[in-house]
Scaffold this active site. Sequence first.
Site, PDB file in Angstrom:
ATOM      1  N   TRP A  53       9.758  19.760  66.386  1.00  0.00           N
ATOM      2  CA  TRP A  53       7.955  19.607  67.307  1.00  0.00           C
ATOM      3  C   TRP A  53       7.626  20.154  67.416  1.00  0.00           C
ATOM      4  CZ3 TRP A  53       6.508  14.021  68.935  1.00  0.00           C
ATOM      5  CH2 TRP A  53       5.161  14.104  69.808  1.00  0.00           C
ATOM      6  N   HIS A 109      22.183  21.216  68.392  1.00  0.00           N
ATOM      7  CA  HIS A 109      22.049  19.906  68.351  1.00  0.00           C
ATOM      8  C   HIS A 109      23.173  19.611  69.369  1.00  0.00           C
ATOM      9  CE1 HIS A 109      19.160  19.055  66.128  1.00  0.00           C
ATOM     10  NE2 HIS A 109      19.498  19.293  65.105  1.00  0.00           N
ATOM     11  N   GLU A 231       0.221  15.645  61.699  1.00  0.00           N
ATOM     12  CA  GLU A 231      -0.563  15.427  60.500  1.00  0.00           C
ATOM     13  C   GLU A 231      -0.848  16.837  60.116  1.00  0.00           C
ATOM     14  OE1 GLU A 231      -0.680  11.343  62.205  1.00  0.00           O
ATOM     15  OE2 GLU A 231      -1.298  13.898  62.562  1.00  0.00           O
ATOM     16  N   VAL A 232      -0.845  17.518  61.263  1.00  0.00           N
ATOM     17  CA  VAL A 232      -0.716  19.557  60.883  1.00  0.00           C
ATOM     18  C   VAL A 232       0.263  19.400  60.048  1.00  0.00           C
ATOM     19  CG1 VAL A 232      -2.236  21.746  62.044  1.00  0.00           C
ATOM     20  CG2 VAL A 232      -3.057  19.551  62.421  1.00  0.00           C
ATOM     21  N   MET A 233       1.909  19.723  61.636  1.00  0.00           N
ATOM     22  CA  MET A 233       2.768  20.537  60.827  1.00  0.00           C
ATOM     23  C   MET A 233       3.177  20.174  60.078  1.00  0.00           C
ATOM     24  SD  MET A 233       4.421  20.067  64.385  1.00  0.00           S
ATOM     25  CE  MET A 233       6.425  20.866  64.068  1.00  0.00           C
TER      26      MET A 233
END
EC number: 2.8.2.1
Length: 299
Positions: A53, A109, A231-233
């Site tokens: 994201w 990470h 929702e779009v991703m």
Amino acid sequence: MGTAEDVFRKDLKIIHGYPMVYAFALGWEKIEEFQSRPCDIVIPTYPKSGTTWLSEIVDMVLNDGNVEKCKRDVITSKVPMLEQNVPGARRSGVELLKKTPSPRIIKTHLPIDLLPKSFWDNKCKMIYLARNGKDVAVSYYHFDLMNNIQPLPGTWEEYLEKFLAGNVAYGSWFDHVKSWWEKREGHPILFLYYEDLKKNPKKEIKKIANFLDKTLDEHTLERIVHHTSFEVMKDNPLVNYTHLPTEIMDHSKSPFMRKGVVGDWKNYFTMTQSEKFDAIYKKKLSGTTLEFCTDIQSA
């Protein structure tokens, strides 16, 4: 060279005291010797904290919200993961980054102690996204169910015990967030919370733009908010990891982008498990000013 199957479901390897994905530990010297560039932008997060994201948001900010420019490639090529290495299946993160033009966005990470020295020497800008540990544990468990380069997670109860003890890839969530939180005092690190980004994405994206010396108008900010919404991703094949071979990530077991909500931990943690987490949190993080939101109503 070997094949991808050679590294599937292997036990973690210890690298300088930290448990690491077996495949990523192969040829570790290339990670340690990695040369950063002063204009690199690093996204160092604990796994399952909203890394993809944030990566898409940063890419959109750098491209002034131009959606077409951000469709130029899959997220794993636009924002290579430094330590990524699956022999015989994908080019390593180091190889991809060598060919990536500046300014590079670099995902990792790695705990602070394992990040290559050159990033500190070059004072590279870093954006750390922290997510409440209970939701991280649930998301990480489902990720390990579908990600064949991770060890099998076992039952949720077994996995949570490993997570709380730091016996999962990249080690303890508690230690990871604490060390990056403390490091921000002496380095250009923008420390953000996943829950704040969910609650008020435009406000947090504006912080990111300011940190990266970008001025974006309201219309552009709103476009970035929409394009990077869960929702779009989730339906975008360039960022939802469906481009990876099924033998690496099996989305039939659990999708890479699963829920993206605050508070899903309540569907998995028993009261006893929650209390045990809280006790460890108090012991390890009570001396910090970190403030995590774990309730969906308040996020």
